[in-house]
Design an enzyme around this catalytic site. Structure first.
Site, PDB file in Angstrom:
ATOM      1  N   ASP A   1       0.817  -1.216   0.000  1.00 30.06           N
ATOM      2  CA  ASP A   1       0.000   0.000   0.000  1.00 30.06           C
ATOM      3  C   ASP A   1       0.854   1.272   0.000  1.00 30.06           C
ATOM      4  O   ASP A   1       0.378   2.349   0.331  1.00 30.06           O
ATOM      5  CB  ASP A   1      -0.965  -0.005   1.192  1.00 30.06           C
ATOM      6  CG  ASP A   1      -0.227  -0.121   2.507  1.00 30.06           C
ATOM      7  OD1 ASP A   1       0.987  -0.396   2.489  1.00 30.06           O
ATOM      8  OD2 ASP A   1      -0.865   0.075   3.559  1.00 30.06           O
TER       9      ASP A   1
ATOM     10  N   HIS B   1      20.538   0.224 -20.856  1.00 35.21           N
ATOM     11  CA  HIS B   1      19.753   0.674 -19.702  1.00 35.21           C
ATOM     12  C   HIS B   1      20.262   0.052 -18.402  1.00 35.21           C
ATOM     13  O   HIS B   1      19.487  -0.392 -17.560  1.00 35.21           O
ATOM     14  CB  HIS B   1      18.263   0.380 -19.914  1.00 35.21           C
ATOM     15  CG  HIS B   1      17.665   1.220 -20.995  1.00 35.21           C
ATOM     16  ND1 HIS B   1      16.418   1.004 -21.526  1.00 35.21           N
ATOM     17  CD2 HIS B   1      18.143   2.299 -21.657  1.00 35.21           C
ATOM     18  CE1 HIS B   1      16.165   1.895 -22.465  1.00 35.21           C
ATOM     19  NE2 HIS B   1      17.197   2.694 -22.567  1.00 35.21           N
TER      20      HIS B   1
ATOM     21  N   ASP C   1      18.907  15.525 -20.031  1.00 39.24           N
ATOM     22  CA  ASP C   1      19.310  14.158 -20.403  1.00 39.24           C
ATOM     23  C   ASP C   1      20.721  14.240 -20.969  1.00 39.24           C
ATOM     24  O   ASP C   1      20.901  14.635 -22.118  1.00 39.24           O
ATOM     25  CB  ASP C   1      18.300  13.617 -21.431  1.00 39.24           C
ATOM     26  CG  ASP C   1      18.570  12.171 -21.812  1.00 39.24           C
ATOM     27  OD1 ASP C   1      19.472  11.548 -21.227  1.00 39.24           O
ATOM     28  OD2 ASP C   1      17.866  11.675 -22.723  1.00 39.24           O
TER      29      ASP C   1
ATOM     30  N   GLU D   1      22.840  11.879 -29.313  1.00 40.01           N
ATOM     31  CA  GLU D   1      23.514  10.915 -28.445  1.00 40.01           C
ATOM     32  C   GLU D   1      24.040   9.681 -29.160  1.00 40.01           C
ATOM     33  O   GLU D   1      23.634   8.559 -28.866  1.00 40.01           O
ATOM     34  CB  GLU D   1      22.566  10.487 -27.318  1.00 40.01           C
ATOM     35  CG  GLU D   1      21.170  10.050 -27.770  1.00 40.01           C
ATOM     36  CD  GLU D   1      20.304   9.629 -26.573  1.00 40.01           C
ATOM     37  OE1 GLU D   1      20.748   8.785 -25.792  1.00 40.01           O
ATOM     38  OE2 GLU D   1      19.177  10.162 -26.445  1.00 40.01           O
TER      39      GLU D   1
ATOM     40  N   ARG E   1      29.221   6.617 -25.114  1.00 36.99           N
ATOM     41  CA  ARG E   1      28.109   7.437 -25.620  1.00 36.99           C
ATOM     42  C   ARG E   1      28.369   8.868 -25.183  1.00 36.99           C
ATOM     43  O   ARG E   1      28.889   9.099 -24.086  1.00 36.99           O
ATOM     44  CB  ARG E   1      26.746   6.939 -25.096  1.00 36.99           C
ATOM     45  CG  ARG E   1      25.582   7.828 -25.525  1.00 36.99           C
ATOM     46  CD  ARG E   1      24.180   7.196 -25.356  1.00 36.99           C
ATOM     47  NE  ARG E   1      23.777   6.966 -23.983  1.00 36.99           N
ATOM     48  CZ  ARG E   1      23.789   5.793 -23.371  1.00 36.99           C
ATOM     49  NH1 ARG E   1      24.177   4.700 -24.029  1.00 36.99           N
ATOM     50  NH2 ARG E   1      23.399   5.671 -22.124  1.00 36.99           N
TER      51      ARG E   1
HETATM   52  N1  GLY Z   1      18.570   8.230 -20.724  1.00 42.59           N
HETATM   53  C1  GLY Z   1      17.602   7.970 -21.687  1.00 42.59           C
HETATM   54  C2  GLY Z   1      18.035   8.414 -23.020  1.00 42.59           C
HETATM   55  O1  GLY Z   1      19.149   8.858 -23.180  1.00 42.59           O
HETATM   56  O2  GLY Z   1      17.283   8.392 -23.936  1.00 42.59           O
HETATM   57 MN    MN Z   2      20.314   9.785 -21.749  1.00 42.10          MN
HETATM   58 MN    MN Z   3      18.436  10.532 -24.384  1.00 43.27          MN
END
Ligand code: GLY
Ligand code: MN
Ligand code: MN
Length: 417
Positions: free
Chosen positions: A22, A226, A254, A368, A396
């Site tokens: 809950d 992820h 982000d 990215e 990345r």
């Molecule tokens: N962290 C999620 C993305 O880069 O799309």
């Molecule tokens: Mn990201």
């Molecule tokens: Mn992103």
């Protein structure tokens, strides 16, 4: 309201999400609902009925209830909601079924976005069905339900000054966190120590917290897109990939950076880093009004594929390798997404089957590109084995980029690359 004309649009607040038993997660309003109303409580419904004589903006909210508020927190209530959110009429949410028909019966359409709240989807359908049954007697009523999401995505993809201010604030906090993270990274530290410090900064600077689960991925973990367990001890000779950003007043940053855990990159890491950086620069150069959404992804894929061929990691003719997507074991995701109230923000990518959406000033995208050479990477049959020295490296680099009238502005430039 201009866009729905004689229709009535219905918006449902986000549901409370259960963490366990809950215990509930902190409430976060559904993004369309927040975008249109600024109201951030659960159990609410908003109507836009521009054709209605008096009530063009209607809210249904939880009424004041001292006992419930003692347990679950403050409620604005019916009277104050009218004042504070500018609604023409406000009702307790329990009266929804009683009042909804009068806002629908003269509308030519219902504008609604089907969502995960199946009960509420059904409520909308039930009302529509009843109105269809009695249409003949009235001669009016909604003849169709149209996806209001298409209208919202056109609006939300273009950011107002207020939205950009919030995004810049979310980005400034996230930039600070990334810069502290890099300073404190050293062999022997655990990934979660870095995560903790970053999320500490997010909150301490007034952010709501992480915009998405923070990724602090060292060594081969950088090849897991992820990865969020963040529990490994970092070693000298590895890279650390950090993908983290905060939310500030509902707007998100982000950012991804990849750098050595120790003092410097190995040769292979540096070569791959330089390649991803070159791909990112080529991609960012394509962010300008008039270009379509796919231009920057295509630019990144071209630079990455050329580089992989130069390094002998892929063999073949570049154009053909791209056409056959032979780069995908190294680069399996797209180069960006719209950014805003949602991290993967609502916005159109394609128009029809063949054409991509054009870029306009005041849109924000992430850029990215990456390369991921997992320990067990498998290429197509005719391709060579990837030598061991390249394996276990993931890179990345992710920036948030605003489209300007003349080109772009990299909002996240204050984290070094
Ligand atoms: N962290 C999620 C993305 O880069 O799309
Ligand atoms: Mn990201
Ligand atoms: Mn992103």
């Amino acid at each position: 309201m201009e866009k729905i004309g004689a229709g009535t649009a219905i918006f449902r607040s986000a549901p409370m999400a259960v963490m366990h038993n809950d215990v509930e997660y902190n409430f976060r309003q559904e993004s369309d609902f927040f975008y249109l109303t600024g109201f951030d409580e659960p159990e609410a419904v908003a109507l836009l009925a521009p054709h209605h004589e008096e009530h063009k903006f209607v809210l249904f909210v939880q009424p004041k209830d001292p006992e419930k508020e003692t347990w679950h927190g403050y409620r604005v209530g019916v009277d104050a909601a009218k004042e504070r959110y500018g609604a023409d009429a406000v009702y307790p949410i329990a009266e929804l079924n009683e009042h909804l028909p009068k806002y629908l019966e003269n509308a030519d359409r219902i504008y609604y976005r089907l969502n995960r709240d199946r009960d509420f989807n059904q409520t909308v359908m039930d009302h529509w069905q009843r109105l269809l049954t009695t249409y003949g007697k009235r001669g009016t009523g909604p003849v169709a339900i149209e996806n209001v999401g298409f209208i919202l995505q056109q609006m939300r993809v273009i950011k107002s000054d207020t939205e950009l201010e919030r995004m810049r604030r979310a980005i400034a906090i996230s930039v600070e966190a990334h810069n502290v993270a890099r300073e404190m990274t050293q062999p022997g530290r655990y990934e979660y120590e870095i995560q903790a410090e970053m999320e500490h900064i997010f909150r301490k600077q007034g952010g709501q917290g992480p915009a998405y689960p923070s990724i602090v991925a060292s060594g081969p973990n950088a090849c897991i897109l992820h990865y969020t367990s963040n529990n490994r001890q970092m070693q000298d000779g590895e890279v650390l990939l950090i993908d983290a950003g905060c939310s500030y007043d509902y707007y998100n940053a982000d950012i991804t950076r990849t750098f050595p855990v120790g003092e410097r990159f190995t040769d292979e890491q540096r070569i791959l880093y330089e390649l991803v950086l070159a791909a990112q620069r080529a991609a960012i150069a394509q962010i300008k009004p008039g270009n379509t959404y796919n231009a920057f992804h295509d630019a990144a894929v071209k630079v990455l594929t050329e580089g992989l061929v130069r390094l002998g990691l892929l063999v073949g003719e570049v154009d053909k390798l791209i056409e056959e997507e032979k780069y995908k074991p190294f680069y399996m995701h797209k180069t960006g997404h719209w950014l805003g109230l949602d991290v993967h923000d609502l916005g159109p990518y394609k128009i029809g089957k063949e054409s991509w959406h054009p870029l306009h000033p005041r849109q924000v995208v992430t850029v990215e590109p990456g390369l991921y050479i997992g320990p067990d990477i498998k290429l197509a049959e005719e391709q060579p084995e990837v030598p061991a020295r390249w394996r276990g490296i993931g890179i990345r680099i992710e920036d948030d980029v605003l489209v300007t009238p003349t080109g772009n502005e990299v909002l996240t430039a204050a984290v070094p690359k």
